[in-house]
Design an enzyme around this catalytic site. Structure first.
Site, PDB file in Angstrom:
ATOM      1  N   CYS A  93      74.201  80.128 101.439  1.00 38.20           N
ATOM      2  CA  CYS A  93      74.018  79.160 100.347  1.00 38.20           C
ATOM      3  C   CYS A  93      73.051  79.705  99.296  1.00 38.20           C
ATOM      4  O   CYS A  93      73.277  79.560  98.104  1.00 38.20           O
ATOM      5  CB  CYS A  93      73.432  77.853 100.880  1.00 38.20           C
ATOM      6  SG  CYS A  93      74.455  77.033 102.103  1.00 38.20           S
ATOM      7  N   ASP A  94      71.970  80.295  99.757  1.00 41.54           N
ATOM      8  CA  ASP A  94      70.829  80.498  98.868  1.00 41.54           C
ATOM      9  C   ASP A  94      70.481  81.959  98.573  1.00 41.54           C
ATOM     10  O   ASP A  94      69.611  82.226  97.748  1.00 41.54           O
ATOM     11  CB  ASP A  94      69.596  79.801  99.455  1.00 41.54           C
ATOM     12  CG  ASP A  94      69.801  78.298  99.574  1.00 41.54           C
ATOM     13  OD1 ASP A  94      70.602  77.768  98.775  1.00 41.54           O
ATOM     14  OD2 ASP A  94      69.191  77.670 100.435  1.00 41.54           O
ATOM     15  N   CYS A 126      70.023  78.475 105.270  1.00 38.76           N
ATOM     16  CA  CYS A 126      71.397  78.911 105.036  1.00 38.76           C
ATOM     17  C   CYS A 126      71.393  80.090 104.060  1.00 38.76           C
ATOM     18  O   CYS A 126      71.252  79.902 102.849  1.00 38.76           O
ATOM     19  CB  CYS A 126      72.206  77.743 104.465  1.00 38.76           C
ATOM     20  SG  CYS A 126      73.886  78.184 103.979  1.00 38.76           S
TER      21      CYS A 126
END
Lengths: 410, 104
Positions: free
Chosen positions: A138-139, A135
């Site tokens: 997300c990261d 993701c």
């Protein structure tokens, strides 16, 4: 036991949300059961440039929020519930959730979506959350000024790689194909080739991820030469396709051998009253727009199904006199003649019997439910039950005795 | 939940006695935002048994990496300042509570 819904939608990605819009706008009592925030995979896709009407700069989470608000504005309920079990066979479907609740409905639309595929490369599991990610939204910001590797070369891989260049120092894309060949769309490919932060490793696959607590390096194998090289990196992002989230549907509806739900073009599954939409379905193109399209079709088909079932119940099963249900089809000449004959018989008997015509070309469901194999066929219903079944051509001699017996017995 | 950052992480987590749960999240991480309200409920339920903190990794990147957190969402469990367990990505609140019961 909860109240009875018209439609339960399992999954709140674009397919489920579009089904919610269409369902609740038809004034059907509609609920979406969704684990966590709605939006599905699209809610973790930063750049979403190809949804018509939403030009460049549209963000996945924003578009999904708008879809959820849209569905709710027509009355769709969206509940944070993870579906774990379903009972789909009866007229009333029962859906059970992880929290221990039970929901009931006449229609179920399955839109559970798909999840990123894992490759089971050495180190992939061990370094999850330690540099291995699926993701980018997300990261990505962990990797500011660091180096990352992207595995894959489809739309998701190349678009997310471009997004990662906003943070990372370098993004190295490992591609299994010959130099210059990518599976993604041309616009993204051109953008990626022009991006100075993106580096390419062709004809190669990821062999192993290594490190001490956090990712430190990867081993890359050239599939032409068999040569293995080492590359220092801080992160590895996998975008190598998806797998359908249909484990909980095994044995409930027909799936193909890869686990995708099989439907026809009305989104009907193998079970009456159960539809499927979105990435979990067997289909050619898995995108937000095709997911939304599936959802619209499923909800529309469901509405028609409910109307037909309701009509059948009112006109046939709840009728206070004998009902002749005639199964015909416009392309079967004999069945058209049979209908004419039955209309004459019905006229003759006036108010004491009723004739209901079923065009099996448009609706095969009732016919198959009652095991009708031959057209024309006639079912004589009395007090909601099948009293007599007659196949082939219709005549007064064949039919009248049965009718008189029922009318007299009243 | 106590908001921790580089100024108070040491005090609130590493020098704390007993069990401390740290929810690593960032404003861009949708799964994190989905999980956090459930973790907040656990914080109420386990009041007095464990301390619950949240750390915005976008604003505290170095601190997160120093804790070997390089992916979200991550829920880390510290006992007397030592990291004793960690759950990362595809984390459900049920997983968090199960781990909590193990450690409490």
């Amino acid at each position: 036991m909860s109240e009875l819904y018209d439609i339960i939608i399992v999954g709140g990605g674009p397919a489920g949300l579009a089904a919610g819009v269409y369902g609740s706008r038809s004034r059907l009592k509609t609920v979406i059961l969704q684990k966590g925030t709605p939006g599905g995979q699209a809610a973790t896709t930063e750049e979403l440039e190809n949804y018509p009407g939403f030009p460049r700069g549209t963000k996945g989470p924003e578009l999904m929020k708008a879809m959820a608000d849209h569905a709710e504005s027509f009355g769709t309920e969206i509940l944070n519930e993870e579906v774990v079990d379903l009972d789909l066979d009866g007229d009333i479907k029962v859906v059970r959730t992880k929290s221990g609740k039970e929901y009931q409905s006449k229609i179920v639309i399955l839109a559970p979506g798909a999840s990123p595929r894992t490759l089971d490369i050495k180190g992939e599991q061990e370094f999850r959350g330690k540099g291995v990610s699926y993701c980018a939204t997300c990261d990505a910001d962990f990797f500011e000024d660091l180096d990352v590797v992207v595995v894959g070369n489809g739309d998701a891989a190349i678009e997310e790689a471009i997004y990662l260049t906003k943070f990372a120092e370098t993004v190295t894309i490992i591609v299994i194909h010959d130099e210059g060949i990518l599976d993604c769309n041309k616009v993204s490919a051109e953008k990626a080739f022009a991006n100075p932060k993106i580096k390419w490793v062709w004809n190669s696959v990821l062999e192993e991820i290594q490190g001490d607590g956090l990712v430190e390096r990867v081993l890359i194998k050239n599939i032409k030469t068999g040569e293995i090289s080492e590359l220092e990196t801080n992160g590895v992002f996998f975008f190598v396709g998806t797998v359908p989230n249909t484990e909980f549907l095994k044995g409930k509806v027909k799936l193909d051998d890869r686990g995708y739900i099989i439907t026809n073009d009305k989104m009907e599954t193998s079970v009456p009253g159960v539809y499927a939409a979105g990435d979990a379905r067997v289909k050619y193109l898995r995108q937000v727009i095709t997911a939304a399209s599936d959802g619209a079709i499923a909800a529309f088909a469901a509405e028609k199904y409910l109307a037909e079932e309701e009509t059948f119940r009112e006109q046939v099963l709840k009728a206070d006199k004998p009902v002749m249900v005639a199964f015909w089809a416009p392309q079967v000449e004999e069945s058209i003649a049979a209908i004419g004959e039955l209309e004459r018989i019905a006229d003759k008997l006036g108010d004491s019997v009723k004739l209901v015509k079923m065009d099996t070309y448009r609706n095969q469901r009732v016919a198959s439910r009652y095991g009708i194999k031959e057209i024309p066929s006639l079912l004589l219903f009395n007090k909601g039950e099948v009293a007599v079944k007659i196949a082939g051509s219709m005549s007064e001699e064949k039919i009248l005795p049965h009718l008189y017996a029922r009318i007299k017995s009243k | 939940m106590i908001e921790v950052d580089k100024t108070n992480f040491e005090e609130e987590v590493l020098k704390a006695e007993g069990l401390v749960v740290v929810d690593f999240w960032s404003p861009k991480c949708e799964p994190c935002k989905e999980l956090m309200p459930h973790v907040a409920k656990l914080a109420e339920k386990y009041q007095g048994k464990a301390k619950f903190c949240k750390l915005d990794t976008a604003a505290n990147r170095r601190l997160a990496i120093s804790q070997k957190v390089l992916g979200l969402p991550t829920i880390a469990f510290y006992k007397n300042g030592e990291k004793v367990a960690e759950l990362t990505q595809e984390v459900t609140v049920e997983d968090v509570e199960a781990k909590l019961n193990e450690l409490v």
